[in-house]
Design an enzyme around this catalytic site. Structure first.
Site, PDB file in Angstrom:
ATOM      1  N   SER A  60       6.774   3.139   0.725  1.00  0.00           N
ATOM      2  CA  SER A  60       6.586   1.986   1.579  1.00  0.00           C
ATOM      3  C   SER A  60       5.340   1.717   2.267  1.00  0.00           C
ATOM      4  O   SER A  60       5.044   0.937   3.147  1.00  0.00           O
ATOM      5  CB  SER A  60       7.670   1.990   2.850  1.00  0.00           C
ATOM      6  OG  SER A  60       8.882   1.657   2.190  1.00  0.00           O
ATOM      7  N   LYS A  63       3.554  -1.408   2.110  1.00  0.00           N
ATOM      8  CA  LYS A  63       3.882  -2.624   3.044  1.00  0.00           C
ATOM      9  C   LYS A  63       2.753  -2.904   3.903  1.00  0.00           C
ATOM     10  O   LYS A  63       2.623  -4.096   4.523  1.00  0.00           O
ATOM     11  CB  LYS A  63       5.126  -2.461   3.692  1.00  0.00           C
ATOM     12  CG  LYS A  63       6.246  -2.485   2.952  1.00  0.00           C
ATOM     13  CD  LYS A  63       7.661  -2.294   3.946  1.00  0.00           C
ATOM     14  CE  LYS A  63       8.848  -2.310   2.976  1.00  0.00           C
ATOM     15  NZ  LYS A  63       9.394  -1.056   2.398  1.00  0.00           N
ATOM     16  N   SER A 120      10.374  -1.621   8.255  1.00  0.00           N
ATOM     17  CA  SER A 120      10.205  -1.385   6.881  1.00  0.00           C
ATOM     18  C   SER A 120      10.873  -2.222   5.898  1.00  0.00           C
ATOM     19  O   SER A 120      11.419  -1.679   4.838  1.00  0.00           O
ATOM     20  CB  SER A 120      10.232   0.195   6.387  1.00  0.00           C
ATOM     21  OG  SER A 120       9.390   0.532   5.344  1.00  0.00           O
TER      22      SER A 120
END
Length: 383
Positions: A60, A63, A120
């Site tokens: 993640s 992101k 997230s």
């Protein structure tokens, strides 16, 4: 003039130095992680690194790039924070961490950005990718173009979320470059990374960055976890005006990624310092002779703010040098390089930059230029 609040002991001597006892810094901590890096966000100086160029899955942390592109599009007027973004079935069906948006609804863009950064949300990431680029695959192309512009030489993105995919890779160094860009380029949106909670659809979720609760100087950035990537964390903190960025990749738990990040940050703040050496326009050499110009002398200045990161307590060991062109001839602009300014520490060059004129100087009239030519001839003859 020099910024006395930081480099009080630094004297600028042409081809000279000040001899002092060497400042000893302990070895950096050995972390329970596969790769890591620590740098100063202002100067870009790398303080600690280990396997920083090893390609690993970013999970993640991906992101961060998604949010960077969203912020860039807002800044450039391509989209607005108030835009209502449609939620597709594809976005709604995303697994993993979620913002819990509903298919068929429309969500304010700024809410989706918070969902990406704080929660997230994979669903929020896909929704934004589709809105900005038409599809997630097209958005991945934009991500790779942006990575190249930021100097992220070893990253390749295939999606907006970090969902496991063969060939979706980055490095600790590249993530540090992205973090630095987020902080410097879009501070109005970087502040979202410090928010501890975000509630959407009556579901309140905490920021996964544990350091936000443990250390008041930490104000970002992003966590990541997949089986292949392990537990990762990009963190940033500010103490006494000095901002550091740490990247820790491939740890075995949430607790360990937070703990190892704390070790890196603590080491950097304890043993290094960053300060402003010059402000843009500071004079480094006065009354330098000018030939063939409407003015006979000019002050030389630094063209931009200058910061340095050095071992704490080593400012008196810095060596400085200013080299000015032997014969400065007009005309010249205020951006033309007329000399070089360098600062080094223990043989390592910390700064090498041009110095320029305080203002442009136009070419003198014919008689003045002729007189200067004769003078220079005899100067050269007898020197």
């Amino acid at each position: 003039m020099l910024k006395k609040s930081f480099f009080v002991g630094l004297l600028f001597l042409v081809m000279g130095s000040i001899a002092q006892a060497k400042v000893l810094i302990p070895a950096p901590p050995d972390l329970a992680a596969s790769a890591w890096i620590l740098l100063d966000a202002n100067t870009g100086k790398v303080l600690v690194e280990h396997n920083a160029d090893e390609q690993v899955p970013p999970a993640s942390l991906t992101k961060m790039m998604t949010s960077y592109i969203v912020s860039a599009d807002i800044h450039n007027g391509k989209v607005k924070e108030t835009d209502m973004v449609p939620i597709s079935v594809t976005a709604w069906q995303m697994g993993g961490s979620k913002m819990f948006v509903k298919e068929g609804t429309q969500v304010p863009l700024i809410d989706l950005l918070r969902g990406v950064i704080i929660q997230s949300g994979n669903d929020a990431s896909v929704a934004l990718a589709e809105y900005l680029a038409g599809s997630e695959s097209a958005f991945a192309d934009v991500m790779n173009q942006q990575a190249e512009l930021l100097g992220m030489k070893n990253s390749h993105f295939l999606n907006a979320t970090g969902w496991p995919a063969e060939g979706h890779l980055t490095t600790a160094r590249d993530m540090s470059l992205l973090a630095r860009a987020l902080i410097q380029d879009y501070p109005e949106h970087y502040s979202i990374y410090s928010e501890k909670y975000f509630e959407y659809n009556d579901i309140k979720q905490p920021n996964r960055n544990r350091l936000l609760w443990r250390d008041t100087t930490v104000d970002g950035l992003k966590t990541g976890h997949t089986e292949a990537a392990g537990y990762c964390l990009v963190a940033s903190a500010v103490r006494n005006g000095m901002r550091l960025v740490s990247v820790v990749m491939g740890t075995s738990s949430e607790e360990i990624r937070a703990r190892e990040s704390q070790k890196l940050l603590a080491y950097g703040f304890r043993y290094y310092e960053t300060g402003q050496l010059y402000s843009r326009g500071d004079v480094v050499r006065e009354n330098v002779p000018v030939w063939y110009g409407e003015e006979n002398r000019i002050n030389l200045i630094v063209p931009e703010d200058v910061y340095l990161t050095i071992p704490r307590g080593s400012k008196d060991d810095l060596e400085a040098e200013i080299l000015v062109d032997q014969t400065i001839k007009a005309p010249f602009s205020e951006t033309q390089e007329l000399g070089r300014l360098s600062v080094s520490y223990e043989g390592e060059t910390l700064l090498d930059m041009p110095v320029v004129a305080e203002h442009p100087v136009a070419k003198a009239g014919l008689f003045s230029r002729l007189w200067d030519a004769i003078t220079l001839f005899f100067v050269g003859l007898f020197s």
